[in-house]
Design an enzyme around this catalytic site. Structure first.
Site, PDB file in Angstrom:
ATOM      1  N   ARG A  36      32.922  36.785  25.274  1.00 58.07           N
ATOM      2  CA  ARG A  36      34.186  37.477  25.476  1.00 58.07           C
ATOM      3  C   ARG A  36      35.273  36.486  25.884  1.00 58.07           C
ATOM      4  O   ARG A  36      35.035  35.575  26.658  1.00 58.07           O
ATOM      5  CB  ARG A  36      33.983  38.516  26.569  1.00 58.07           C
TER       6      ARG A  36
ATOM      7  N   ARG B 166      36.837  34.829  31.589  1.00 54.61           N
ATOM      8  CA  ARG B 166      37.033  35.326  32.954  1.00 54.61           C
ATOM      9  C   ARG B 166      35.917  34.802  33.840  1.00 54.61           C
ATOM     10  O   ARG B 166      34.780  34.686  33.406  1.00 54.61           O
ATOM     11  CB  ARG B 166      36.964  36.862  32.960  1.00 54.61           C
TER      12      ARG B 166
ATOM     13  N   ARG C  80      31.282  53.388  41.113  1.00 54.09           N
ATOM     14  CA  ARG C  80      30.365  52.325  40.733  1.00 54.09           C
ATOM     15  C   ARG C  80      29.005  52.480  41.422  1.00 54.09           C
ATOM     16  O   ARG C  80      28.053  51.826  41.060  1.00 54.09           O
ATOM     17  CB  ARG C  80      31.013  51.034  41.174  1.00 54.09           C
TER      18      ARG C  80
ATOM     19  N   ARG D  64      26.005  40.394  37.909  1.00 53.35           N
ATOM     20  CA  ARG D  64      26.620  41.714  37.706  1.00 53.35           C
ATOM     21  C   ARG D  64      25.581  42.709  37.208  1.00 53.35           C
ATOM     22  O   ARG D  64      25.583  43.876  37.598  1.00 53.35           O
ATOM     23  CB  ARG D  64      27.773  41.619  36.704  1.00 53.35           C
TER      24      ARG D  64
ATOM     25  N   LYS E 169      33.138  49.845  27.397  1.00 52.53           N
ATOM     26  CA  LYS E 169      33.894  50.896  28.100  1.00 52.53           C
ATOM     27  C   LYS E 169      35.403  50.711  27.897  1.00 52.53           C
ATOM     28  O   LYS E 169      36.109  51.675  27.659  1.00 52.53           O
ATOM     29  CB  LYS E 169      33.576  50.886  29.610  1.00 52.53           C
TER      30      LYS E 169
HETATM   31  P1  AMP Z   1      34.963  45.438  35.732  1.00 54.63           P
HETATM   32  O1  AMP Z   1      36.135  44.874  35.019  1.00 54.63           O
HETATM   33  O2  AMP Z   1      35.009  46.941  35.874  1.00 54.63           O
HETATM   34  O3  AMP Z   1      33.637  44.975  35.177  1.00 54.63           O
HETATM   35  O4  AMP Z   1      35.016  44.884  37.235  1.00 54.63           O
HETATM   36  C1  AMP Z   1      35.008  43.499  37.519  1.00 54.63           C
HETATM   37  C2  AMP Z   1      34.653  43.290  38.983  1.00 54.63           C
HETATM   38  O5  AMP Z   1      35.593  44.015  39.816  1.00 54.63           O
HETATM   39  C3  AMP Z   1      33.299  43.827  39.417  1.00 54.63           C
HETATM   40  O6  AMP Z   1      32.266  42.886  39.160  1.00 54.63           O
HETATM   41  C4  AMP Z   1      33.524  44.068  40.906  1.00 54.63           C
HETATM   42  O7  AMP Z   1      33.484  42.865  41.645  1.00 54.63           O
HETATM   43  C5  AMP Z   1      34.957  44.585  40.947  1.00 54.63           C
HETATM   44  N1  AMP Z   1      35.015  46.062  40.829  1.00 54.63           N
HETATM   45  C6  AMP Z   1      35.583  46.786  39.815  1.00 54.63           C
HETATM   46  N2  AMP Z   1      35.475  48.104  40.041  1.00 54.63           N
HETATM   47  C7  AMP Z   1      34.811  48.225  41.218  1.00 54.63           C
HETATM   48  C8  AMP Z   1      34.363  49.346  41.985  1.00 54.63           C
HETATM   49  N3  AMP Z   1      34.568  50.608  41.577  1.00 54.63           N
HETATM   50  N4  AMP Z   1      33.709  49.092  43.158  1.00 54.63           N
HETATM   51  C9  AMP Z   1      33.508  47.843  43.593  1.00 54.63           C
HETATM   52  N5  AMP Z   1      33.881  46.749  42.910  1.00 54.63           N
HETATM   53  C10 AMP Z   1      34.527  46.924  41.730  1.00 54.63           C
END
Ligand code: AMP
Length: 223
Positions: free
Chosen positions: A133, A170, A94, A181, A19
């Protein structure tokens, strides 16, 4: 703008589906800002803000940050001037609750052209991609030891091609967190995807066909 409409793109899909990479292409092509809730939350953690402190505990476990926190930060973000002609949402909404909140935001009006793009990828491929990654904590660039290998490596440490900083894994890309996740993704994605489908704005792209092919398909959908 397209036909005087605000262009709203929502990227959906499991972590690691590409993404972020596709987001870079879309924001360049259509001159709209990239709103990644993950990036905003990680920024807040780095800066040590109260939002960051609240979010950190959830993120390191791979759990979702509470909906109210996320929607508040998105609502603030879309008020900025750069979102006037549209925006790309990456990692938000999400779950179904966030999707309902999304469609209720003042920012989304009848004059918005919404396209939700689901980049689909099987779990095994997600684990393989994410555990390889590497992330630059300084300029936020993302590399991958399989298909976007950083040029500089000393012993087992890789360095950023852009700014030279030491790359890290990370916390949320550690294998146990990735599995969590994915569990979270599967428990929330179904109703979310269904929601966008019912709104007649969903497009599905196969994420395993490679970055270039996925980009071409997305541009086809959006133009
Ligand atoms: P991402 O980089 O989008 O994969 O997000 C990393 C982490 O941030 C996720 O595993 C969640 O803990 C948190 N996170 C990101 N976006 C959201 C969202 N829209 N709602 C809730 N938690 C989020």
């Amino acid at each position: 703008m397209i036909d005087n409409k605000k262009r709203i793109v929502v990227l959906l899909g499991p972590p690691g589906a590409g993404k972020g990479t596709q987001a870079e292409l879309i924001i360049k092509e259509f001159s709209i800002p990239h709103i990644s809730t993950g990036n905003i939350l990680r920024g807040a953690i780095q800066e040590g803000t109260s939002l960051g402190k609240k979010a950190n505990a959830y993120m390191t476990k791979g759990e979702l940050v509470p909906d109210e926190l996320v929607i508040k930060l998105v609502e603030e973000r879309v008020q900025r001037n750069d979102c006037r002609e549209g925006a790309l949402f990456d990692g938000f909404p999400r779950n179904k609750t966030q999707a309902e909140m999304f469609f209720r935001m003042d920012y989304i009006t009848e004059n918005s052209k919404i396209s939700a793009i689901l980049i689909d990828l099987p779990d095994e491929e997600v684990i393989k991609r994410l555990s390889n990654r590497r992330y630059c904590p300084n300029c936020k660039s993302i590399f991958n030891l399989i298909h976007k290998i950083p040029k500089k490596k000393i012993n087992d440490t890789y360095y950023c091609d852009n700014c030279g900083s030491e790359l890290i894994i990370r916390d949320d890309d550690k294998v146990q967190t990735i599995k969590n996740r994915l569990k979270v993704y599967h428990s929330t994605a179904g109703p979310l995807i269904e929601y966008f489908k019912k709104k007649n704005v969903l497009h599905v792209v196969d994420g395993s066909t490679g970055q270039k092919r996925v980009s071409e398909e997305i541009l086809d959908i959006l133009t």
